[in-house]
Design an enzyme around this catalytic site. Structure first.
Site, PDB file in Angstrom:
ATOM      1  CD  GLU A   1      31.425  -8.863  70.150  1.00 21.23           C
ATOM      2  OE1 GLU A   1      30.684  -9.506  70.144  1.00 21.23           O
ATOM      3  OE2 GLU A   1      31.237  -7.217  70.893  1.00 21.23           O
TER       4      GLU A   1
ATOM      5  CE  LYS B   1      21.930  -2.103  66.365  1.00 22.45           C
ATOM      6  NZ  LYS B   1      20.783  -2.785  67.175  1.00 22.45           N
TER       7      LYS B   1
ATOM      8  CE  LYS C   1      21.246  -2.070  63.103  1.00 26.88           C
ATOM      9  NZ  LYS C   1      19.978  -2.284  63.786  1.00 26.88           N
TER      10      LYS C   1
ATOM     11  CE1 TYR D   1      13.763  -0.171  57.797  1.00 24.12           C
ATOM     12  CE2 TYR D   1      16.061   0.189  56.697  1.00 24.12           C
ATOM     13  CZ  TYR D   1      14.806  -0.223  57.412  1.00 24.12           C
ATOM     14  OH  TYR D   1      15.497  -0.490  59.391  1.00 24.12           O
TER      15      TYR D   1
HETATM   16  C1  PBG Z   1      17.457  -1.568  68.206  1.00 21.98           C
HETATM   17  C2  PBG Z   1      17.599  -1.703  66.283  1.00 21.98           C
HETATM   18  C3  PBG Z   1      17.912  -0.772  65.604  1.00 21.98           C
HETATM   19  C4  PBG Z   1      18.063  -0.709  64.246  1.00 21.98           C
HETATM   20  C5  PBG Z   1      17.378  -2.508  64.364  1.00 21.98           C
HETATM   21  N1  PBG Z   1      17.399  -3.267  65.414  1.00 21.98           N
HETATM   22  C6  PBG Z   1      18.451   0.426  65.999  1.00 21.98           C
HETATM   23  C7  PBG Z   1      19.612   0.493  67.229  1.00 21.98           C
HETATM   24  O1  PBG Z   1      20.291   0.235  67.156  1.00 21.98           O
HETATM   25  O2  PBG Z   1      19.019   1.969  67.919  1.00 21.98           O
HETATM   26  C8  PBG Z   1      17.968  -0.233  63.303  1.00 21.98           C
HETATM   27  C9  PBG Z   1      18.024  -0.133  62.358  1.00 21.98           C
HETATM   28  C10 PBG Z   1      17.902   0.711  60.903  1.00 21.98           C
HETATM   29  O3  PBG Z   1      18.961   1.760  61.380  1.00 21.98           O
HETATM   30  O4  PBG Z   1      17.328   0.625  59.576  1.00 21.98           O
HETATM   31  N2  PBG Z   1      17.476  -3.167  68.060  1.00 21.98           N
END
Ligand code: PBG
Length: 328
Positions: free
Chosen positions: A232, A194, A247, A312
């Site tokens: 990771e 992430k 992500k 989405y």
């Molecule tokens: C936070 C989290 C985030 C998203 C999913 N879980 C945002 C962040 O890390 O600030 C983002 C998902 C998206 O932008 O669609 N735990």
């Protein structure tokens, strides 16, 4: 000319015969935002077509999606400021509306796959995924909080726990605590790679969860790094993850491919809010055609190696197939 690749593109049936990538609605996970209360459906301004739902209306929405062929959902809570504190205690409190919603949804739709979010940010008065002290995000002190959250969600009946926090060692810690609490069969989809991305803006609007100070760069990955994603992935695998996630997705197709080629676990990709918002905005301006650009974007993520896509656009994609506008 002996060789003519165009011969295999000559007709719809030929093209379908040699099609290498197929994206089914069953590969998709649809993210949904939930708020406490009743009869609420507020659009997220920066993510048109997505809403903060109260449970009563959300149940109707889930029914509609299930009828269109969507089988999996990930649920995120928009928590009122008054329930937020520095240790995110509301996340595992018995009165938490999110936990009640998980239970109700699973009671009503036992056949669906429901995924949760494990991170402190929706419940944290600091807006960070981990515990903040003197401006620093504490790693090991965060783990027991995440585990309590995960156990509460497992108790509520969630199928997949989704730790999105990026603390070190949290997959192993949560796995062990889940097992000890008797939830050996609750799966974990780790947000493995992430990145500290600029593309989470609309999501933070939806949950009002942006960091109050600083950024997330000491725990989320540097967008410049690829090899680190392998590190990771190795750790999450050893710690018992059932899925590895990358992500964002579209800007990180190389990372998806890298993990797919180096792991025997299913790979998920999160097509994040900012990536979807960009495409939606271009379509609203008439610069792109939604029903062509949207399926192409999703297909690209699958082709790169994602077995599962959180997007989405899941409902719209399933609806296009349902309406016969798209053949797979
Ligand atoms: C936070 C989290 C985030 C998203 C999913 N879980 C945002 C962040 O890390 O600030 C983002 C998902 C998206 O932008 O669609 N735990």
């Amino acid at each position: 000319m002996l060789v003519r690749p165009r011969r295999n593109r000559a007709s719809h049936s030929l093209r379908n015969m040699v099609k290498e990538t197929v994206l089914r609605p069953s590969n998709l996970i649809y993210p949904l935002f939930i708020v406490d209360g009743e009869n609420t459906k507020e659009e997220v301004k920066s993510l048109p077509g997505n809403y903060r739902w109260s449970l009563d209306l959300l149940l109707e929405e889930i029914k509609e999606c299930v009828d269109l062929g969507i089988q999996s959902f990930v649920l995120f809570p928009a928590v009122e400021e008054k329930y937020k504190n520095s240790t995110a205690t509301y996340s595992y409190h018995a009165t938490n509306f999110y936990l009640k919603a998980i239970k109700t949804i699973k009671d009503k739709f036992p056949e669906i796959c429901l995924m949760s979010d494990v991170a402190m940010d929706p419940y944290s008065s600091d807006g960070h995924d981990g515990l903040v002290r003197d401006g620093k995000i504490l790693n090991d002190e965060t783990l027991p909080i995440l585990a309590k959250m995960a156990i509460a969600q497992a108790e509520a009946g969630v199928d997949i726990i989704g730790p999105s926090d990026m603390m070190d060692g949290r997959i192993g810690f949560i796995r062990q605590e889940l097992d000890e609490a008797g939830f050996k069969n609750t799966a974990i989809m780790s947000y493995t790679a992430k990145y500290a991305s600029a593309f989470y803006g609309p999501f933070r609007d939806a949950l009002d969860s942006a960091p109050k100070a600083g950024d997330k760069k000491t725990y989320q990955m540097d967008p410049a790094n690829a090899t680190e994603a392998l590190r990771e992935a190795e750790l999450d695998t050893l710690e018992g993850a059932d899925f590895l996630m990358v992500k964002p997705a579209l800007n990180y197709l190389d990372i998806i491919q890298l993990l797919k080629q180096n792991s025997d676990l299913p790979i998920a990709a999160y097509h994040v809010s900012g990536e979807c918002a960009m495409l939606t905005a271009a379509c609203q301006n008439g610069w792109l055609e939604y029903e062509k650009a949207m399926p192409e974007a999703l297909l690209s993520i699958k082709r790169a190696g994602a077995d599962v896509i959180l997007t989405y656009f899941a409902k719209d994609y399933a609806k296009m197939i349902f309406d016969g506008k798209l053949t797979i």
